[in-house]
Design a protein around this motif. Structure first.
Motif, PDB file in Angstrom:
ATOM      1  N   ALA A  22       9.111 -21.348 -34.163  1.00 21.00           N
ATOM      2  CA  ALA A  22       8.859 -20.904 -32.794  1.00 21.00           C
ATOM      3  C   ALA A  22       8.774 -19.379 -32.724  1.00 21.00           C
TER       4      ALA A  22
ATOM      5  N   THR B  48      10.849 -27.845 -28.084  1.00 22.34           N
ATOM      6  CA  THR B  48      10.024 -28.530 -29.080  1.00 22.34           C
ATOM      7  C   THR B  48      10.668 -29.848 -29.475  1.00 22.34           C
TER       8      THR B  48
ATOM      9  N   LEU C 136       2.828 -25.254 -31.123  1.00 28.22           N
ATOM     10  CA  LEU C 136       3.310 -24.005 -30.527  1.00 28.22           C
ATOM     11  C   LEU C 136       2.158 -23.059 -30.204  1.00 28.22           C
TER      12      LEU C 136
ATOM     13  N   THR D 192       5.233 -29.325 -27.654  1.00 25.88           N
ATOM     14  CA  THR D 192       5.794 -28.062 -27.178  1.00 25.88           C
ATOM     15  C   THR D 192       5.708 -28.023 -25.660  1.00 25.88           C
TER      16      THR D 192
END
Length: 356
Positions: free
Chosen positions: A81, A99, A119, A43
């Motif tokens: 996300a 990502t 994340l 991420t």
């Protein structure tokens, strides 16, 4: 300008996979043995002055934009996300979130759960939060399993957060207990040398396979339940083989694990996987299995070093692709990049002060 980055390792499911699904573990308790490898979910988070959130996924070749004034809604676009954003972001400024993953979706390496962990790690770094590995894994489970309703077990989030070899216990009363294993370095080297990781090039939606397994448990299917009880027991046997320095026994147990796993649901194997497995065994592999729910993705095989070349050749001939790997003994890792700053500046990260 600062960038906040995180990587979370993917995992190989070695034994007991499926007993971490709550339809089973809440009643009987589950045990899983897994290890993380040097393939990751990444991420990248970058704050900006726009009034929007931009989400870009390299894996799916997709991008979406959310206005900070609008409510974030799950709609099948960048939902993983969005789940992390809902939990950790206050909407004060806009940002770009990128990502990407070292393995394709449906690979059987726990890539989706690793992405959620990654994340969370990026937002943890942004907000300088104090979160343990358990905290990160539990929040990932909350987002993926409960809020998004994606069916699956609990091992993936904990494997990615903790990293390394872990024996995990799942119980409704006590929750999840992660037991890191201290394995002799020579055993680790032997496993890395003798294990072959093969990508079948057949991806699958793990949730559909898990759904079949859940139905079998709920219907008290004797064949399925007996197989899961056996898998849970043999997770202990495989752990013992690793801790006592018997990698050959570990390889043989992989074969037993695969034969039992196929009894959990009809969709776990298919003609392609059966043929690849048969070819590898004929070429000299002691045992093997799919990683994850089954149906495709990656398979692993253990073979004595003198047979490794023959096994690899047989798998390639059968249409599989061999992937080199090493074990990753660290879990989720986050950091800040300050390379574009013109003057030295001290920033405070979750690991302490960093002079950039």
């Amino acid at each position: 300008m600062q960038f906040y980055r995180c990587r979370a390792p993917l995992r190989l499911g070695l034994a007991g996979g499926g007993t971490d699904v709550q339809s089973y573990s809440d009643i009987y308790g589950g045990n899983v043995l897994n290890v993380t490898i040097n393939r990751y979910a990444y991420t990248h988070l970058q704050l900006n002055d726009t009034p929007d959130i931009e989400i870009e996924s390299y894996d799916f070749g997709s991008s979406s934009r959310i206005n900070l004034k609008n409510e974030i809604i799950y709609n099948g676009e960048s939902d993983l996300a969005k789940g992390a954003i809902k939990h950790f972001y206050d909407g004060s400024v806009g940002f770009k979130l990128v990502t990407h993953n070292d393995a394709p979706p449906g690979s059987g390496l726990g890539s989706s759960s690793a992405m959620v962990v990654s994340l969370i790690g990026a937002f943890k770094e942004l907000k300088n939060l104090s979160m343990s590995q358990y905290d990160i894994a539990q929040r990932a489970v909350q987002i993926e399993r409960h809020e998004l309703g994606i069916m699956g077990g609990l091992q993936d989030q904990y494997a990615s957060a903790f990293g390394g070899f872990n024996f995990m216990e799942f119980n409704k009363e006590s929750g999840v207990i992660v037991n890191p294993l201290r394995i002799d370095p020579w055993v680790l080297r032997e496993l890395e040398y003798n294990l072959v990781l093969a990508y079948t090039k057949k991806n699958r939606l793990s949730s559909t396979i898990i759904e079949s397994q859940v139905k079998n448990v709920e219907n008290n299917d004797k064949g399925c339940l007996d197989a899961m009880h056996n898998l849970k027991s043999h997770a202990h046997e495989m752990k013992k083989a690793l801790l006592t320095g018997n990698p050959t026994e570990f390889g043989k147990l992989l074969d037993y694990t695969w034969q039992e796993k196929k009894k959990m649901a009809a969709t776990i194997s298919n003609p392609l996987l059966d043929q690849l497995y048969e070819d590898a065994i004929k070429a000299g592999a002691l045992g093997g299995k799919v990683s994850g729910a089954g149906g495709g993705g990656f398979m692993m095989f253990y073979c004595e070093s003198t047979k490794k070349r023959e096994v690899i050749e047989a798998l390639i001939k059968g249409g599989a692709e061999i992937m080199d790997f090493a074990f990753e003994l660290e879990g989720v890792q986050s950091w800040r990049s300050c390379r574009q700053m013109k003057t030295p500046q001290t920033v405070f990260t979750s690991q302490g002060p960093l002079v950039a």
